[in-house]
Design a protein around this motif. Structure first.
Motif, PDB file in Angstrom:
ATOM      1  N   PRO A  24       0.564  -1.326  -0.239  1.00  0.00           N
ATOM      2  CA  PRO A  24      -0.247   0.161   0.512  1.00  0.00           C
ATOM      3  C   PRO A  24       0.854   1.405  -0.133  1.00  0.00           C
ATOM      4  N   GLN A  25       0.691   2.339  -0.191  1.00  0.00           N
ATOM      5  CA  GLN A  25       1.051   3.662  -0.619  1.00  0.00           C
ATOM      6  C   GLN A  25       0.317   3.907   1.025  1.00  0.00           C
ATOM      7  N   GLY A  52      -1.856  -0.106  10.961  1.00  0.00           N
ATOM      8  CA  GLY A  52      -1.364  -0.599  10.119  1.00  0.00           C
ATOM      9  C   GLY A  52      -1.555  -1.327   8.609  1.00  0.00           C
ATOM     10  N   MET A  53      -2.690  -1.242   8.645  1.00  0.00           N
ATOM     11  CA  MET A  53      -3.681  -1.736   7.339  1.00  0.00           C
ATOM     12  C   MET A  53      -3.497  -1.389   6.762  1.00  0.00           C
TER      13      MET A  53
END
Length: 348
Positions: free
Chosen positions: A101-102, A108-109
């Motif tokens: 992910p960006q 934190g997901m």
């Protein structure tokens, strides 16, 4: 002699079933109780299983079996480029951005990608092609899994350095005998290591998750199954054998099975096998070998040795000697070698 490059015996553009194995550094117990330091790292096994579940949602990789022990990790994986082919460009971009992910939330997901993030991939043909390949690439699956666990473990102990011993080892499975023996070898690892006596007590294994799912199914059909991130065990009907069958719920890559037997029969085979290869294992031992062994033309002693010594009998590819002899590496078309003991066990 230099180890053969993995690309020479499997690649992301073809469907391949591969046993992958990795060990932590210096044979320490960094995934369980370490008798030297007195520290217990069992919680890291949960990290790995949760990450397996997360990657199963977004990669085009089927998890057929797994076991997580105190100093090493086994997985039996199947790459699924045919499933990737069913995804449009937006879905390919979305899945990759959920893996890498960006942006992340407070927990934190990964956050669902926005249009600008999706466009950074789907409007770039070269990047899109590369990511399509990565989504069914077992090397990328292992790269991200091992990297994330190493980073988290090092952060926990506030240290730097290697966590895994080396690059992962991989054995491509060539036939049904090799596949069944490998699945049993992986699932029986805790019992062989004397960490559990019963299959249902073999923590952090795929067979424990499948047993739990059977119990959940009997108790509550609407409950989320413990094995929902695993590929179904029983192989699809012949008419569906060549179809991608992507999973519609997004819990795993596909709904394609891999063994010509029921979950119950597989569990019975594992239980019978454990009683043969583990001295003093509790319970009575049936004298009759399971019927599947007769169908596969395997006698009981041969089968037990294949399961017990799978890691020693097979190094790059696994199957009957004649199947190994017929196989060739992808690059130089080199022959693979079946060890002498395997030829004794499985004569042509």
């Amino acid at each position: 002699m230099a180890r053969l490059a993995r690309a020479n015996h499997f690649a992301s553009e073809e469907i391949a079933i591969v046993h992958v194995f990795n060990r932590v550094v210096r044979r320490c117990f960094l995934l369980g109780y370490d008798p030297v330091t007195g520290k217990n790292y069992d919680h890291r096994k949960s990290w790995i299983e949760e990450l397996l579940k997360q990657q199963a949602k977004f990669f085009a990789v089927d998890i057929l079996a797994f076991s997580i022990l105190s100093n090493h990790l086994h997985q039996l994986l199947r790459s699924r480029p045919d499933v990737v082919a069913t995804w449009d460009d937006t879905e390919v971009a979305r899945r990759w951005l959920m893996i890498c992910p960006q942006r992340k939330g407070p927990d934190g997901m990964a956050l669902e990608p926005n249009e600008a993030e999706l466009n950074s991939i789907r409007t770039d043909p070269d990047k899109l092609k590369m990511i399509r390949s990565r989504l069914s690439d077992l090397s990328w699956w292992m790269r991200l899994l091992c990297q994330k666990i190493a980073q988290k473990a090092n952060a926990e102990e506030e240290i730097r350095g290697k966590f895994w011993e080396s690059r992962f080892k991989a054995v491509r499975i060539l036939d049904e005998q090799g596949l069944l023996a490998c699945a049993a070898y992986v699932d029986l690892n805790p019992i062989r290591a004397d960490l559990a006596e019963l299959l249902e007590d073999s923590d952090y294994t795929s067979v424990q998750r499948r047993i739990a799912a059977l119990q959940e199914e009997a108790a509550d059909a609407d409950k989320q199954r413990s094995d929902s991130f695993l590929a179904p065990l029983t192989i699809d009907e012949p008419r569906k054998a060549l179809e991608p069958t992507p999973n519609p719920c997004g819990k795993r890559a596909s709904d394609k099975g891999f063994l010509t037997m029921s979950v119950q029969s597989y569990i019975e085979l594992l239980d019978w096998t454990a009683r043969q290869i583990v001295p003093g294992k509790r319970g009575s031992t049936s004298t009759a070998a399971p019927a599947v062994l007769e169908r596969l033309q395997l006698d009981a002693p041969t089968w037990c040795e294949l399961v017990r010594d799978f890691g020693r009998l097979f190094s790059l590819v696994a199957g009957r000697p004649q199947v190994i002899d017929a196989a060739r590496s992808r690059g130089r078309q080199s022959r693979f070698r079946a060890p002498h003991r395997l030829r004794e066990l499985l004569p042509n």
